[in-house]
Design a protein around this motif. Structure first.
Motif, PDB file in Angstrom:
ATOM      1  N   ILE A  34      -3.952   4.452  10.183  1.00 32.02           N
ATOM      2  CA  ILE A  34      -4.065   4.427   8.721  1.00 32.02           C
ATOM      3  C   ILE A  34      -2.992   3.525   8.122  1.00 32.02           C
ATOM      4  O   ILE A  34      -3.238   2.753   7.190  1.00 32.02           O
ATOM      5  N   GLY A  35      -1.767   3.599   8.668  1.00 35.54           N
ATOM      6  CA  GLY A  35      -0.681   2.760   8.171  1.00 35.54           C
ATOM      7  C   GLY A  35      -0.960   1.286   8.367  1.00 35.54           C
ATOM      8  O   GLY A  35      -0.706   0.465   7.474  1.00 35.54           O
ATOM      9  N   LEU A  36      -1.479   0.912   9.542  1.00 32.49           N
ATOM     10  CA  LEU A  36      -1.825  -0.482   9.788  1.00 32.49           C
ATOM     11  C   LEU A  36      -2.881  -0.978   8.811  1.00 32.49           C
ATOM     12  O   LEU A  36      -2.802  -2.105   8.305  1.00 32.49           O
ATOM     13  N   ILE A  37      -3.860  -0.126   8.554  1.00 34.48           N
ATOM     14  CA  ILE A  37      -4.943  -0.520   7.653  1.00 34.48           C
ATOM     15  C   ILE A  37      -4.425  -0.753   6.238  1.00 34.48           C
ATOM     16  O   ILE A  37      -4.644  -1.811   5.637  1.00 34.48           O
ATOM     17  N   GLY A  90       0.803  -1.214   0.000  1.00 33.06           N
ATOM     18  CA  GLY A  90       0.000   0.000   0.000  1.00 33.06           C
ATOM     19  C   GLY A  90       0.834   1.260   0.000  1.00 33.06           C
ATOM     20  O   GLY A  90       0.323   2.340   0.321  1.00 33.06           O
ATOM     21  N   GLY A  91       2.125   1.150  -0.358  1.00 32.18           N
ATOM     22  CA  GLY A  91       3.052   2.269  -0.236  1.00 32.18           C
ATOM     23  C   GLY A  91       2.667   3.501  -1.036  1.00 32.18           C
ATOM     24  O   GLY A  91       2.648   4.608  -0.504  1.00 32.18           O
ATOM     25  N   GLY A 150      -1.295  -1.053   5.243  1.00 32.81           N
ATOM     26  CA  GLY A 150      -0.222  -2.029   5.179  1.00 32.81           C
ATOM     27  C   GLY A 150      -0.730  -3.455   5.145  1.00 32.81           C
ATOM     28  O   GLY A 150      -0.095  -4.344   4.574  1.00 32.81           O
ATOM     29  N   ASN A 151      -1.880  -3.694   5.761  1.00 32.44           N
ATOM     30  CA  ASN A 151      -2.444  -5.041   5.812  1.00 32.44           C
ATOM     31  C   ASN A 151      -3.610  -5.229   4.850  1.00 32.44           C
ATOM     32  O   ASN A 151      -4.087  -6.366   4.673  1.00 32.44           O
ATOM     33  N   MET A 152      -4.090  -4.145   4.258  1.00 30.53           N
ATOM     34  CA  MET A 152      -5.144  -4.221   3.238  1.00 30.53           C
ATOM     35  C   MET A 152      -4.759  -3.321   2.068  1.00 30.53           C
ATOM     36  O   MET A 152      -5.400  -2.311   1.810  1.00 30.53           O
ATOM     37  N   PRO A 153      -3.684  -3.672   1.343  1.00 24.31           N
ATOM     38  CA  PRO A 153      -3.211  -2.809   0.247  1.00 24.31           C
ATOM     39  C   PRO A 153      -4.218  -2.652  -0.878  1.00 24.31           C
ATOM     40  O   PRO A 153      -4.115  -1.719  -1.682  1.00 24.31           O
ATOM     41  N   ALA A 205       4.113   2.479  10.371  1.00 22.56           N
ATOM     42  CA  ALA A 205       3.186   1.435  10.833  1.00 22.56           C
ATOM     43  C   ALA A 205       2.802   0.471   9.714  1.00 22.56           C
ATOM     44  O   ALA A 205       2.416  -0.666   9.996  1.00 22.56           O
ATOM     45  N   SER A 206       2.896   0.909   8.472  1.00 22.72           N
ATOM     46  CA  SER A 206       2.511   0.032   7.360  1.00 22.72           C
ATOM     47  C   SER A 206       3.425  -1.181   7.236  1.00 22.72           C
ATOM     48  O   SER A 206       3.087  -2.160   6.567  1.00 22.72           O
ATOM     49  N   MET A 207       4.589  -1.142   7.882  1.00 25.52           N
ATOM     50  CA  MET A 207       5.528  -2.268   7.826  1.00 25.52           C
ATOM     51  C   MET A 207       5.229  -3.320   8.890  1.00 25.52           C
ATOM     52  O   MET A 207       5.925  -4.319   8.997  1.00 25.52           O
ATOM     53  N   ILE A 208       4.189  -3.093   9.710  1.00 27.06           N
ATOM     54  CA  ILE A 208       3.801  -4.057  10.746  1.00 27.06           C
ATOM     55  C   ILE A 208       2.742  -4.993  10.174  1.00 27.06           C
ATOM     56  O   ILE A 208       1.680  -4.551   9.750  1.00 27.06           O
ATOM     57  N   ALA A 209       3.048  -6.289  10.151  1.00 29.37           N
ATOM     58  CA  ALA A 209       2.105  -7.280   9.614  1.00 29.37           C
ATOM     59  C   ALA A 209       1.237  -7.820  10.748  1.00 29.37           C
ATOM     60  O   ALA A 209       1.756  -8.330  11.748  1.00 29.37           O
ATOM     61  N   LEU A 210      -0.061  -7.692  10.598  1.00 30.09           N
ATOM     62  CA  LEU A 210      -0.984  -8.208  11.605  1.00 30.09           C
ATOM     63  C   LEU A 210      -1.157  -9.718  11.453  1.00 30.09           C
ATOM     64  O   LEU A 210      -1.039 -10.254  10.346  1.00 30.09           O
ATOM     65  N   PRO A 211      -1.420 -10.433  12.547  1.00 28.68           N
ATOM     66  CA  PRO A 211      -1.717 -11.871  12.446  1.00 28.68           C
ATOM     67  C   PRO A 211      -2.925 -12.099  11.542  1.00 28.68           C
ATOM     68  O   PRO A 211      -3.807 -11.245  11.431  1.00 28.68           O
ATOM     69  N   ALA A 212      -2.943 -13.255  10.910  1.00 32.69           N
ATOM     70  CA  ALA A 212      -4.024 -13.547   9.963  1.00 32.69           C
ATOM     71  C   ALA A 212      -5.335 -13.907  10.654  1.00 32.69           C
ATOM     72  O   ALA A 212      -6.374 -14.016   9.986  1.00 32.69           O
ATOM     73  N   ALA A 213      -5.307 -14.103  11.972  1.00 35.04           N
ATOM     74  CA  ALA A 213      -6.511 -14.500  12.700  1.00 35.04           C
ATOM     75  C   ALA A 213      -7.621 -13.476  12.515  1.00 35.04           C
ATOM     76  O   ALA A 213      -7.401 -12.263  12.653  1.00 35.04           O
ATOM     77  N   GLY A 214      -8.820 -13.961  12.195  1.00 40.71           N
ATOM     78  CA  GLY A 214      -9.942 -13.062  11.951  1.00 40.71           C
ATOM     79  C   GLY A 214     -10.305 -12.217  13.150  1.00 40.71           C
ATOM     80  O   GLY A 214     -10.668 -11.040  13.007  1.00 40.71           O
TER      81      GLY A 214
END
Length: 276
Positions: free
Chosen positions: A139-142, A29-30, A144-147, A196-205
């Protein structure tokens, strides 16, 4: 003020460096995130000198600026974030929305406590900076994990940076302070967001449901904070240059507030229809 202004210049340089890094490295999402970051920066940086020179017409301008932004933010969070959170996990997504709304309410108490502390930054600048960095991180987390998420959500969320910079610059100028210090909070969304976009969230729903729901709740709370309040003692009332009873003028401004928030939501709807 010189030191703080230098800090704003350094923060701008950091934003430039991070933007180049995000584009060159091709982070998730860069490109969208960099674009959103610079829209937020330019909105506040360009609105500041206008606010510093604001005249008697500034109350109406602020109502429309806040109203358009609040309407767009409410609609965007409700349409793009809430369904994502519930889609990840209905219950945990709902808890996330609730936690975000409550955290937004709690932030007012924290801000009030900070107002009584002797900070090296002006209170207005400190509050805007804290808000910008926290919003940027979300916003970065969002992104970064939903590009795959479109840029419309991010642009709607940062749309309030313009009127916020306008109002803050007017307050700083009235107090004899240099509005250029707003360069610091203007960079907050970009610096925190790209990092924050470089932080990958766990795949758990459940985890993603809570995170996305929390983001939706926070942004809904921020949007409600920016709803124009045309009441005695409000920021809008303070900008009016009238003597005696201001109720009639405030009543007219309330109509503008409803119109502007409705138009802000309608703009997001029309943009979504065009994109889809």
């Amino acid at each position: 003020m010189t030191r703080i202004s230098r800090l704003g210049a350094v923060a701008t340089a950091v934003l430039v460096a991070l933007s180049v890094f995000a584009v060159v490295r091709g982070t998730a999402g860069g490109a969208k995130l960099v674009g959103i970051s610079w829209v937020a920066f330019l909105a506040m940086a360009l609105a500041a000198p206008v606010g510093a020179r604001g005249g008697d017409e500034s109350a109406g301008a602020l109502v429309w600026g806040y109203g358009l932004s609040a309407g767009a933010m409410v609609t965007s969070a409700a349409v793009f974030l809430v369904p994502q959170a519930i889609g990840q996990h209905p219950q945990w997504g709902g808890f996330g929305v609730a936690f975000g709304l409550l955290a937004g309410f709690a932030s007012h108490t924290i801000g009030h406590r900070l107002a009584h502390m002797d900070l090296p930054l002006d209170r207005t600048v400190a509050e805007l900076t804290a808000h910008a960095f926290s919003a940027g991180a979300i916003i970065g987390l969002i992104y970064g994990n939903m590009p795959e998420l479109g840029a419309l959500l991010g642009l709607a969320i940062v749309s309030h940076k313009g009127p916020a910079g306008y109002a803050a610059a007017r307050r700083l100028a009235s107090a004899g302070r240099d509005p250029s210090v707003l360069l610091l909070p203007a960079t907050g969304v970009g610096i925190a967001g790209i990092a924050a976009s470089m932080i990958a969230l766990p795949a758990a729903g459940a985890t993603r449901g809570v995170v996305f729901g929390f983001a939706a709740g926070v942004f809904l709370h921020v949007a409600m904070d920016f709803l124009p309040r045309c009441e005695i003692g409000s920021e809008i009332h303070d900008l009016l240059s009238v003597t005696g009873d201001a109720h009639a003028l405030l009543d007219r401004l309330r109509i503008h507030a409803v119109a502007s928030t409705s138009l802000g939501g309608l703009v997001v709807l029309l943009a979504w229809l065009v994109i889809t």
